[in-house]
Design a protein around this motif. Structure first.
Motif, PDB file in Angstrom:
ATOM      1  N   GLU A  56       1.194  16.974  -9.194  1.00 31.00           N
ATOM      2  CA  GLU A  56      -0.272  17.449  -8.812  1.00 31.00           C
ATOM      3  C   GLU A  56       0.264  17.331  -7.462  1.00 31.00           C
ATOM      4  O   GLU A  56       0.454  16.391  -6.257  1.00 31.00           O
ATOM      5  N   ALA A  58      -2.034  16.335  -3.583  1.00 34.46           N
ATOM      6  CA  ALA A  58      -2.612  14.971  -3.330  1.00 34.46           C
ATOM      7  C   ALA A  58      -3.361  15.171  -2.338  1.00 34.46           C
ATOM      8  O   ALA A  58      -4.775  14.262  -2.188  1.00 34.46           O
ATOM      9  N   GLY A  59      -3.662  16.310  -2.017  1.00 30.24           N
ATOM     10  CA  GLY A  59      -4.709  16.522  -0.895  1.00 30.24           C
ATOM     11  C   GLY A  59      -4.856  16.334   0.195  1.00 30.24           C
ATOM     12  O   GLY A  59      -5.510  17.012   0.981  1.00 30.24           O
ATOM     13  N   HIS A  60      -4.125  15.289   0.479  1.00 29.09           N
ATOM     14  CA  HIS A  60      -3.787  15.661   2.618  1.00 29.09           C
ATOM     15  C   HIS A  60      -1.421  15.427   1.841  1.00 29.09           C
ATOM     16  O   HIS A  60      -1.059  14.539   1.497  1.00 29.09           O
ATOM     17  N   GLN A  62      -0.698  12.810   4.007  1.00 30.85           N
ATOM     18  CA  GLN A  62      -0.021  11.210   4.194  1.00 30.85           C
ATOM     19  C   GLN A  62      -0.302  10.951   3.022  1.00 30.85           C
ATOM     20  O   GLN A  62      -0.676   9.503   3.054  1.00 30.85           O
ATOM     21  N   LEU A  63      -0.552  11.668   1.681  1.00 34.52           N
ATOM     22  CA  LEU A  63      -1.171  10.497   0.120  1.00 34.52           C
ATOM     23  C   LEU A  63       0.175  11.445  -0.326  1.00 34.52           C
ATOM     24  O   LEU A  63       0.755  12.452  -0.449  1.00 34.52           O
ATOM     25  N   LYS A  65       0.839  11.575  -4.458  1.00 31.10           N
ATOM     26  CA  LYS A  65       0.965  10.611  -6.122  1.00 31.10           C
ATOM     27  C   LYS A  65       2.595  10.833  -6.634  1.00 31.10           C
ATOM     28  O   LYS A  65       2.983  12.176  -6.477  1.00 31.10           O
ATOM     29  N   GLN A 129      -3.228   2.607  -2.394  1.00 31.98           N
ATOM     30  CA  GLN A 129      -4.352   2.791  -2.317  1.00 31.98           C
ATOM     31  C   GLN A 129      -5.104   2.310  -3.551  1.00 31.98           C
ATOM     32  O   GLN A 129      -6.583   3.050  -3.588  1.00 31.98           O
ATOM     33  N   LYS A 130      -4.738   3.019  -4.860  1.00 31.59           N
ATOM     34  CA  LYS A 130      -5.695   2.227  -6.056  1.00 31.59           C
ATOM     35  C   LYS A 130      -4.745   1.459  -7.350  1.00 31.59           C
ATOM     36  O   LYS A 130      -3.574   1.648  -6.390  1.00 31.59           O
ATOM     37  N   ARG A 133      -2.646   3.519 -12.329  1.00 27.25           N
ATOM     38  CA  ARG A 133      -3.408   4.012 -13.502  1.00 27.25           C
ATOM     39  C   ARG A 133      -2.471   4.214 -14.792  1.00 27.25           C
ATOM     40  O   ARG A 133      -2.236   4.691 -14.599  1.00 27.25           O
ATOM     41  N   LYS A 155      -0.244   6.240 -12.790  1.00 30.39           N
ATOM     42  CA  LYS A 155       0.379   7.477 -11.784  1.00 30.39           C
ATOM     43  C   LYS A 155       0.328   6.035 -10.700  1.00 30.39           C
ATOM     44  O   LYS A 155      -1.568   5.410 -10.510  1.00 30.39           O
ATOM     45  N   LEU A 157      -0.956   6.056  -6.474  1.00 30.70           N
ATOM     46  CA  LEU A 157      -1.669   6.933  -5.506  1.00 30.70           C
ATOM     47  C   LEU A 157      -1.060   6.055  -3.626  1.00 30.70           C
ATOM     48  O   LEU A 157      -1.514   5.006  -3.944  1.00 30.70           O
ATOM     49  N   LEU A 159      -0.739   6.195  -0.004  1.00 30.27           N
ATOM     50  CA  LEU A 159      -0.890   6.306   1.432  1.00 30.27           C
ATOM     51  C   LEU A 159       0.899   5.932   2.384  1.00 30.27           C
ATOM     52  O   LEU A 159       1.157   5.148   2.594  1.00 30.27           O
TER      53      LEU A 159
ATOM     54  N   ASN B  21      -6.978  13.393  11.802  1.00 32.14           N
ATOM     55  CA  ASN B  21      -7.578  12.548  11.299  1.00 32.14           C
ATOM     56  C   ASN B  21      -8.398  11.697  12.529  1.00 32.14           C
ATOM     57  O   ASN B  21      -8.219  11.829  13.706  1.00 32.14           O
ATOM     58  N   LEU B  26      -9.145  10.394   6.149  1.00 28.40           N
ATOM     59  CA  LEU B  26      -8.058  11.148   6.388  1.00 28.40           C
ATOM     60  C   LEU B  26      -8.821  12.479   6.182  1.00 28.40           C
ATOM     61  O   LEU B  26      -9.022  12.786   4.814  1.00 28.40           O
ATOM     62  N   VAL B  27      -8.780  13.668   7.030  1.00 30.17           N
ATOM     63  CA  VAL B  27      -8.925  14.509   7.208  1.00 30.17           C
ATOM     64  C   VAL B  27      -8.095  15.544   7.211  1.00 30.17           C
ATOM     65  O   VAL B  27      -7.589  16.162   7.137  1.00 30.17           O
ATOM     66  N   ASN B  28      -9.215  16.832   5.681  1.00 33.18           N
ATOM     67  CA  ASN B  28      -8.535  17.803   5.014  1.00 33.18           C
ATOM     68  C   ASN B  28      -9.435  18.781   5.369  1.00 33.18           C
ATOM     69  O   ASN B  28      -8.397  19.886   6.046  1.00 33.18           O
ATOM     70  N   PHE B  66     -10.963  11.641   2.748  1.00 32.17           N
ATOM     71  CA  PHE B  66     -10.696  10.805   2.132  1.00 32.17           C
ATOM     72  C   PHE B  66     -10.457   9.843   3.044  1.00 32.17           C
ATOM     73  O   PHE B  66     -10.712   9.980   3.922  1.00 32.17           O
ATOM     74  N   LEU B 114     -11.273   8.784 -11.255  1.00 33.70           N
ATOM     75  CA  LEU B 114      -9.832   7.259 -11.268  1.00 33.70           C
ATOM     76  C   LEU B 114      -8.554   8.167 -10.306  1.00 33.70           C
ATOM     77  O   LEU B 114      -7.897   7.107 -10.599  1.00 33.70           O
ATOM     78  N   ASP B 115      -8.079   9.288 -10.012  1.00 29.25           N
ATOM     79  CA  ASP B 115      -7.245   9.360  -9.303  1.00 29.25           C
ATOM     80  C   ASP B 115      -7.226  10.136  -7.619  1.00 29.25           C
ATOM     81  O   ASP B 115      -5.916   9.672  -7.166  1.00 29.25           O
ATOM     82  N   ASP B 116      -7.870   9.589  -7.165  1.00 26.63           N
ATOM     83  CA  ASP B 116      -8.228  10.124  -5.919  1.00 26.63           C
ATOM     84  C   ASP B 116      -8.416   9.272  -5.007  1.00 26.63           C
ATOM     85  O   ASP B 116      -9.279   8.344  -5.449  1.00 26.63           O
ATOM     86  N   MET B 117      -8.463   8.514  -3.971  1.00 28.83           N
ATOM     87  CA  MET B 117      -9.056   8.354  -3.274  1.00 28.83           C
ATOM     88  C   MET B 117     -10.004   9.004  -3.229  1.00 28.83           C
ATOM     89  O   MET B 117     -10.690   9.387  -2.728  1.00 28.83           O
TER      90      MET B 117
END
Lengths: 164, 131
Positions: A56, A58-60, A62-63, A65, A129-130, A133, A155, A157, A159, B21, B26-28, B66, B114-117
């Motif tokens: 998946e 991670a969207g960034h 520095q992240l 998954k 970060q969480k 899950r 799962k 997450l 950083l 950032n 954390l800037v996308n 984020f 649930l899955d992300d920051m």
């Protein structure tokens, strides 16, 4: 840093740090917690912790998954040839133990407090970060050897520091 | 080996290293919308625009990020001034200069799942003529 291997060892140690009386999880000498790259003979029962990178996004950058599997590998019910020192347990005991492991993984406060006690070299460069899950458990029973695996997928997450 | 280079370049390449950032974020993505209000005047005979007045220059900086720590921009109330400035608007952009006027924080939208920051989107308006 190989993050999956590093975190696998961290979670193995976290589970090993559980107080047997309070958590209901036997001490590591009776129930070893083995990270992904543990060497040596693996005799049931033990807990295996494997962590892999998730597909998946991670969207960034520095992240990260990650997908973790904490698996209780037990031998259940007496089998022919078992001596008096057999470490087999009943199915019910194995299920109860898996539930205790799940509770330990969900205990965010204990996890945070324990992570804070780690040497700086083991806890720098990354941060959960969480709360992990946890997903539905998966069971696999080998009818011949009466080997039961109860896997708890989770799962993570994380950083990571820039450049890691 | 061939007598010519495998890569031939002419001119200079743009050196824009955005987004970066922000503290606690954390800037996308970051987007800039430079705008003015437009008033058009049509001629009575031509029925075409013969005069245009462009007023009120505003730069709107939209950030999608984020939240890594709930502080600073990640906790700011809408309408407050961003006194610390923005890492993503540290130099002039389309002649809007961050040293002029004020930066005003606006319209934050935060989303947790649930899955992300925790994700956040917000605008920062640059009003260059506010003293």
């Amino acid at each position: 840093m190989n993050l999956p291997a590093h975190l696998s060892a961290v979670f193995a140690d976290y589970l090993a740090a559980a107080d047997p009386a309070a958590s209901g999880i036997p001490s590591p000498d009776r129930l070893p917690r083995l990270p992904i790259d543990a060497a040596g003979v693996k005799a049931r029962p033990f807990i295996e912790i494997t962590i892999t990178e998730s597909d998946e996004p991670a969207g960034h950058q520095q992240l990260r998954k990650l997908e973790m599997r904490v698996t209780l590998k037990a031998g259940i019910e007496p089998a022919a040839g078992d001596g008096p020192g057999s470490k087999r347990m009943s199915r019910e005991q194995a299920e109860t133990l898996a539930g205790k492991i799940r509770q330990r993984l969900l205990d965010t406060e204990s996890l945070k407090a324990w992570l804070a006690t780690l040497p700086e070299s083991r806890r720098t460069g990354w941060a959960l970060q969480k709360t992990p899950r946890l997903l539905n458990e998966e069971r696999e029973l080998d009818e011949d050897s009466r080997a039961l695996d109860i896997a708890i997928p989770a799962k993570l997450l994380v950083l990571v520091s820039a450049g890691l | 080996m061939p007598s010519f280079d495998s890569v031939i370049e002419h001119g200079t390449f743009p050196d824009i290293d955005l987004p970066v950032n922000e503290p606690n974020l954390l800037v996308n993505s970051v987007s800039f919308k430079a705008a003015r209000e437009k008033k058009e005047f049509k001629g009575a005979d031509s029925k075409a625009v013969e005069r245009v007045r462009l007023t009120n220059p505003i730069l709107t900086i939209s950030i999608d990020a984020f939240i890594s720590t709930q502080a600073g921009l990640a906790a700011m109330h809408p309408g407050k001034e961003v006194t610390a400035g923005l890492e993503n608007f540290s130099t002039a952009w389309r002649e809007f200069d961050p040293t002029d006027g004020v930066l005003v924080f606006g319209d934050p939208e935060d989303e947790a799942n649930l899955d992300d920051m925790v994700k956040t989107k917000f605008d920062v308006m640059h009003y260059p003529y506010v003293a």
